[in-house]
Design an enzyme around this catalytic site. Structure first.
Site, mmCIF file in Angstrom:
data_model
loop_
_atom_site.group_PDB
_atom_site.id
_atom_site.type_symbol
_atom_site.label_atom_id
_atom_site.label_comp_id
_atom_site.label_asym_id
_atom_site.label_seq_id
_atom_site.Cartn_x
_atom_site.Cartn_y
_atom_site.Cartn_z
ATOM 1 N N ASP A 134 15.590 -58.289 -9.249
ATOM 2 C CA ASP A 134 15.095 -59.122 -10.351
ATOM 3 C C ASP A 134 15.183 -58.438 -11.719
ATOM 4 O O ASP A 134 14.578 -58.901 -12.679
ATOM 5 C CB ASP A 134 13.648 -59.550 -10.093
ATOM 6 C CG ASP A 134 12.691 -58.371 -10.018
ATOM 7 O OD1 ASP A 134 13.165 -57.221 -9.936
ATOM 8 O OD2 ASP A 134 11.467 -58.605 -10.040
ATOM 9 N N GLU A 135 15.938 -57.342 -11.796
ATOM 10 C CA GLU A 135 15.992 -56.603 -13.058
ATOM 11 C C GLU A 135 17.389 -56.028 -13.287
ATOM 12 O O GLU A 135 18.010 -55.501 -12.363
ATOM 13 C CB GLU A 135 14.956 -55.474 -13.023
ATOM 14 C CG GLU A 135 14.618 -54.887 -14.376
ATOM 15 C CD GLU A 135 13.386 -53.989 -14.306
ATOM 16 O OE1 GLU A 135 13.425 -52.916 -14.925
ATOM 17 O OE2 GLU A 135 12.410 -54.353 -13.630
ATOM 18 N N ASP A 164 13.997 -58.647 -17.040
ATOM 19 C CA ASP A 164 13.219 -58.755 -15.811
ATOM 20 C C ASP A 164 12.863 -60.218 -15.585
ATOM 21 O O ASP A 164 12.345 -60.883 -16.487
ATOM 22 C CB ASP A 164 11.945 -57.912 -15.921
ATOM 23 C CG ASP A 164 11.017 -58.129 -14.740
ATOM 24 O OD1 ASP A 164 11.345 -57.653 -13.649
ATOM 25 O OD2 ASP A 164 9.952 -58.789 -14.908
#
Length: 419
Positions: A114-115, A15
Site C-alpha cells: 500500500d505504499e 500511502d
C-alpha cells in the site's frame, strides 16, 4: 550541516489510507470514510488479529490494527470481513499501473502493498509542478479505485517518508525540504516515532541521554559509531535528513545479512512437543531460502512469546555453532537446545527462528569424522527442487500432519492471510 551537495530531487511517498478496508469497501460498495469496517485475519477465531480498521471504526469503537476479534463490540453497524489477499495484491498492481501512466516504470519503487516511492523529477513539462502531479495522482486513484491516499514529498526518499509519516497522514499532503528538518523533525519524541528507529534502539539512545531526534542530530558522531557501528553513522545523518540511497535501494542498510521467519500461532501451544513441531516447519522454510541463496550460517536465534495470560515474559536467545550449516536438522537441533534451556512452560503464542553470521556455501569445511555429511548435503537441495516443482506441500515432514503442524494450512494463505 551543508546541504549544497546533497541529493535534491522531487520524490513523493504515497500511502493508501486503510488500504485493506478501502479495497474491501470498494468491492462491497461501501464508503470507507463513513462505515465502521474491520478486516480480521479469521472471523472464526476469537483471538484473530484485526489487520485494518476504517476511520469510523477507530474513532467510534476504538478498534485499530492489532486488536483482537473478541475485542470488537457486537454492534449491528459494524461490518467485518476476512482478507482477500489475491484481490488486495491485484488492486496494488492496478494502482501501480495507474501511477506508471504519469512516470516511467523505473521511477516507481513499490515499498509495500500500500505504499510506493515515485521520482517526479523531470515530469514538469508534461504534468506541471511536482506538487500538482502528486495531487493529480492522488485524485486519479480516488476517482478510479475510491481509495483515499496521503502523500509526503521531499528531496530524497527519507525526507519524503518522514513527511508522510509525521505530517501527511494527518493532513493528506505535506512537502518537506532540508530546511524544515530542525523545526519539523528534531522536536519528535519518543524517538520511535521517527521511521527507522525501533523500541530497542530508542531504549539504547535514551540510555545515552538522547531523548529527541534533535538530540540525536547533535550527538557526538564518534560516540554513536563506537556504540552502534555503521548504524550509528546512519542514524546521525538520518536525523539531519540526509539519505544518499537511490530509488529502490533500502533506506536503512543492514550490513549483517540473515534469514528468518516469525509466526503467530492461531492457538496456545502448551507443550514442548507441540512447539517443536512448528519449530521444525519454520527451520525447514528458513533453511530452504538459505540453501537457494548459496549461504551457510553459524548463529541460530530462537524467539518465543507467550500468551497474554502467561505469568512470565518470552525470550529471544542465540547460539553460535562451530561449523557453518544450511542443514534443516542442524538448525532445528540448536533451536530445541535453546527451547529446552529457556522455555518456561507457559502457553506459547508466537515464535521466530533466524540464522545469521553467514558465509558463502563454498567455504564449508569437510569433516573427516562425519561420513554421512556429503549425503546430507544432497538431501536438502533435492527436497527443495521437489517442492519448487510440485508445490510447498508436495513433500512434508510427518510433524506437518499432526494437530500441531501448520504448514498445510499456511500453504493456502497469501502473505499469511486468506487468499
Amino acid at each position: 550541516m551543508d546541504y549544497s551537495n546533497m541529493p535534491n530531487r522531487n520524490i513523493m511517498c504515497i500511502d493508501m489510507k486503510c488500504f485493506y478496508c478501502s479495497a474491501i469497501a470498494m468491492l462491497e460498495g461501501l464508503d470507507v470514510l463513513k462505515e465502521p469496517i474491520a478486516v480480521v485475519g479469521n472471523l472464526q477465531q476469537p483471538g484473530s488479529v484485526v489487520l485494518a480498521a476504517s476511520p469510523v471504526m477507530k474513532e467510534k469503537f476504538k478498534i485499530k490494527t492489532t486488536n483482537r476479534r473478541y475485542e470488537i463490540p457486537k454492534d449491528p453497524d459494524i461490518k467485518l470481513f476476512e482478507p482477500k489477499m489475491n484481490f488486495f495484491i491485484q488492486m496494488s498492481m492496478n494502482i501501480t499501473k495507474l501511477i506508471s501512466s504519469y512516470v516511467p516504470v523505473e521511477a516507481i519503487h513499490v515499498y509495500s502493498i500500500d505504499e510506493s516511492f515515485i521520482d517526479l523529477t523531470g515530469t514538469e513539462k508534461l504534468w506541471g509542478s511536482p506538487e500538482e502531479v502528486a495531487k493529480e495522482i492522488q485524485r486519479a486513484i480516488l476517482e478510479q479505485f475510491n481509495i483515499p491516499s496521503a502523500v509526503g514529498m521531499g528531496p530524497n526518499m527519507l525526507i519524503a517518508k518522514l513527511a508522510l509519516d509525521l505530517d501527511a497522514k494527518k493532513t493528506g499532503f505535506a512537502k518537506w525540504t532540508y530546511e524544515d528538518i530542525p523545526k519539523k523533525l528534531w522536536p519528535v519524541r519518543p524517538l520511535s516515532e521517527m521511521w527507522g528507529i525501533g523500541k530497542k534502539m530508542e531504549a539504547n539512545l535514551n540510555a545515552m541521554g538522547i531523548q529527541t531526534v534533535g538530540g540525536l542530530a547533535n550527538a557526538n558522531l564518534a560516540e554513536l559509531e563506537q556504540r552502534f557501528g555503521l548504524m550509528g553513522n546512519q542514524l546521525y545523518h538520518h536525523a539531519w535528513g540526509i539519505d544518499l540511497s537511490n530509488l529502490g535501494e533500502p533506506l536503512v542498510k543492514n550490513p549483517s545479512l540473515s534469514f528468518g521467519k516469525g509466526q503467530m500461532l492461531m492457538r496456545d501451544y502448551h507443550t514442548r512437543k507441540e512447539i517443536s513441531c512448528v519449530l521444525l516447519e519454520a527451520c525447514e522454510d528458513v533453511m530452504k531460502r538459505v540453501r537457494q541463496a548459496g549461504f551457510v550460517g553459524r548463529t541460530i536465534t530462537l524467539g518465543l512469546s507467550y500468551s497474554r495470560h502467561a505469568m512470565t515474559k518470552g525470550f529471544h536467545r542465540s547460539k553460535t555453532i562451530d561449523v557453518p550449516t544450511n542443514e534443516t536438522l542442524v538448525m532445528y537441533k540448536t533451536c530445541i537446545e535453546l527451547l529446552d534451556e529457556y522455555f518456561a512452560g507457559e502457553p506459547a503464542r508466537q515464535l521466530s527462528v533466524r540464522i545469521s553470521n553467514l558465509e558463502r556455501e563454498h567455504s564449508i569445511q569437510l569433516d573427516l569424522f562425519d561420513e554421512g555429511k556429503p549425503q546430507r548435503q544432497l538431501i536438502g537441495p533435492t527436497m527443495d527442487a521437489i517442492r519448487n516443482k510440485f508445490g510447498a506441500t508436495s513433500l512434508l515432514r510427518a510433524v506437518s500432519y499432526t494437530a500441531a503442524g501448520t504448514a498445510i494450512n499456511r500453504d493456502r494463505l497469501v502473505g499469511g492471510h486468506l487468499a
